[in-house]
Design an enzyme around this catalytic site. Structure first.
Site: not given
Ligand code: PEP
Length: 254
Positions: A14, A16, A100, A102, A167, A173, A213
């Site tokens: 992803n 983003k 997601h 976000e 998630e 992040g 992460s």
């Molecule tokens: C994500 O954007 O779905 C995500 C898991 O980001 P990160 O791996 O940076 O935590």
């Protein structure tokens, strides 16, 4: 129930709101030779909409698929700034991220909106990757399980195939990942819930990812868990070598 997907290791990137076209092309130039011989892992990149068409051209005859990061729940018309499911399909997407964190938290998407998005994605022939997960406050107040179950309720009436990405919001992040044991515990609950919503065979056949992460040091721990089939990767997917290394870890585990 026919689910239309084979359960295998899956790594979804992803990106983003990162990378202009030149950067996306440069990424693929470096990344594609590194994963040429991979055959056990399903790979997909979800770039910004502006990169989809060009990337589709570069990904012909490769094993890397494309996904959208979002779509709108109407099929077309006067919805300035939005992207329809058919448009994603038309530009070569196999997958689309839906719900997601976000989008849930920054753009206030609720479970009703998410359900409508799941519906149009399925109708367009896209495979939705439904993202679910609790905030830190919800985990600390022991609400993580009911919150994730409530988010999964958007699947009622939605025909598989779907992919679920667990998630935890506090892990996205932040550099702080869930432990493999905690992720497994939630993913087993997710699979149980899929059984309640669909049936046993659909639940067993559904791909469940962990996201939050993920990096080279922690991916194997997740992939070795019985209910985790792969990862949704943000930050660590922006670098071609890092993403290729994650894919290789999946390939070695098979
Ligand atoms: C994500 O954007 O779905 C995500 C898991 O980001 P990160 O791996 O940076 O935590």
């Amino acid at each position: 129930m026919e689910v239309g997907l084979i359960r295998k290791k899956v790594i979804i990137a992803n990106w983003k709101m990162n990378k202009i076209l030149a950067e996306a092309e440069e990424f693929l130039q470096e990344f594609l030779p590194l994963i040429q011989d991979v055959d056990q892992v399903e790979m997909a990149i979800c770039p910004p909409f502006t990169c989809l068409d060009r990337m589709q051209q570069k990904l012909v005859d490769t094993k890397v698929f494309l996904g959208g990061q979002n779509l709108f729940y109407e099929k077309g018309g006067a919805f300035t700034g939005e992207i329809a499911a058919d448009m994603l399909k038309d530009t070569g997407c196999k997958y689309v991220l839906i719900g997601h964190s976000e989008r849930r938290h920054i753009l206030a998407e609720d479970d009703d909106v998410i359900k409508r998005k799941l519906q149009v994605a399925i109708e367009a022939g896209l495979i939705p990757i439904l993202c679910v997960g609790e905030t830190l406050a919800e985990r600390e107040s022991k609400q993580a399980i009911p919150i994730v179950k409530a988010q999964l309720a958007s699947l009622q009436g939605i025909k598989p195939p779907i992919i679920i990405a667990y998630e935890p919001v506090w892990a996205i992040g932040t550099g702080i990942n869930a432990s493999a044991d905690d992720a497994q515990e939630m993913c087993a609950i997710i699979r149980q819930e899929l059984k309640a919503i669909y049936d046993e065979s659909t639940a067993q056949a559904t791909i469940i990812l962990y996201g939050g992460s993920v990096k080279e040091e922690n991916l194997a721990g997740f992939l070795n868990m019985p209910d985790l089939d792969g990862a949704l990767v943000g930050g660590a997917s922006l670098n071609p070598l890092s993403l290729a290394n994650l894919v290789r870890i999946g390939e070695n585990i098979g």
